[in-house]
Design a protein around this motif. Structure first.
Motif, short mmCIF file in Angstrom:
data_model
loop_
_atom_site.label_atom_id
_atom_site.label_comp_id
_atom_site.label_asym_id
_atom_site.label_seq_id
_atom_site.Cartn_x
_atom_site.Cartn_y
_atom_site.Cartn_z
N GLN A 15 0.90 -0.98 0.08
CA GLN A 15 0.01 0.04 -0.03
C GLN A 15 1.07 1.35 0.12
O GLN A 15 1.75 1.34 0.96
N ALA A 25 0.89 -4.49 3.98
CA ALA A 25 -0.30 -3.99 4.81
C ALA A 25 -1.62 -4.87 4.45
O ALA A 25 -1.48 -5.64 3.15
N TRP A 27 -5.68 -3.79 4.09
CA TRP A 27 -6.72 -2.69 4.22
C TRP A 27 -7.92 -3.05 3.84
O TRP A 27 -8.21 -4.13 3.38
N LYS A 34 -9.17 3.15 1.17
CA LYS A 34 -8.50 2.03 1.32
C LYS A 34 -7.67 1.94 2.70
O LYS A 34 -6.36 1.66 2.74
N THR A 35 -8.30 2.13 3.93
CA THR A 35 -7.94 2.35 5.09
C THR A 35 -7.04 1.09 5.55
O THR A 35 -7.42 0.03 5.69
N ILE A 36 -5.90 1.29 6.01
CA ILE A 36 -5.05 0.19 6.46
C ILE A 36 -5.37 -0.25 7.81
O ILE A 36 -5.51 0.50 8.74
N THR A 37 -5.57 -1.60 8.17
CA THR A 37 -5.78 -2.12 9.43
C THR A 37 -4.92 -2.76 10.00
O THR A 37 -4.70 -3.10 11.24
N SER A 39 -0.12 -3.50 9.49
CA SER A 39 1.01 -3.41 8.57
C SER A 39 2.29 -4.04 9.05
O SER A 39 2.48 -3.90 10.40
N ARG A 42 5.50 -0.73 9.49
CA ARG A 42 5.03 0.52 9.72
C ARG A 42 6.31 1.59 10.25
O ARG A 42 6.28 2.70 9.57
#
Length: 124
Positions: A15, A25, A27, A34-37, A39, A42
């Protein structure tokens, strides 16, 4: 190309983030943001040309020069490599969990065991 869950609700892959770097990631795949949940890297985003490799022992993220940036810790806290555990498959689940499994479908590693700052209602 991301690895999408059967429901297409979640995706796993690279991402792009604001700095032009990338995170390995998971997401939300069905929303435009495309919100990352989750990773893996990071703190150490990687540049274009980095790769993720699924081997018989692990999932490994390397930068373009081949330096390991992150590695999935199979059976964290155990000596799985000395017991001959072999990684056989991986799956992006509809729960938002990415899993690595052995031949008997036993989970060897899962993203839910390494939570980031987003909690999912499906996390157990």
């Amino acid at each position: 190309m991301p690895w999408v869950s059967p429901s297409k609700d979640f995706a796993f892959g690279f991402q792009k983030i604001e700095s032009g770097s990338f995170l390995l990631a998971i997401w939300f795949n069905r929303i435009p943001e495309k919100t990352i949940t989750w990773s893996s890297n990071r703190e150490i985003p990687v540049p274009r040309g980095s790769k993720v490799e699924l081997t018989a022992r692990s999932l490994i993220l390397t930068n373009p020069s081949g330096r390991k940036v992150w590695r999935a810790g199979l059976l964290a806290g155990s000596s799985s490599s000395s017991r001959g555990v072999t990684l056989a498959s991986a799956a992006m689940l509809d729960t938002g969990n990415f899993v690595l499994m052995d031949r008997a479908s036993a989970v060897l590693w899962q993203s839910f065991d390494e939570p980031t700052d987003t909690l999912l209602p499906t996390r157990r």
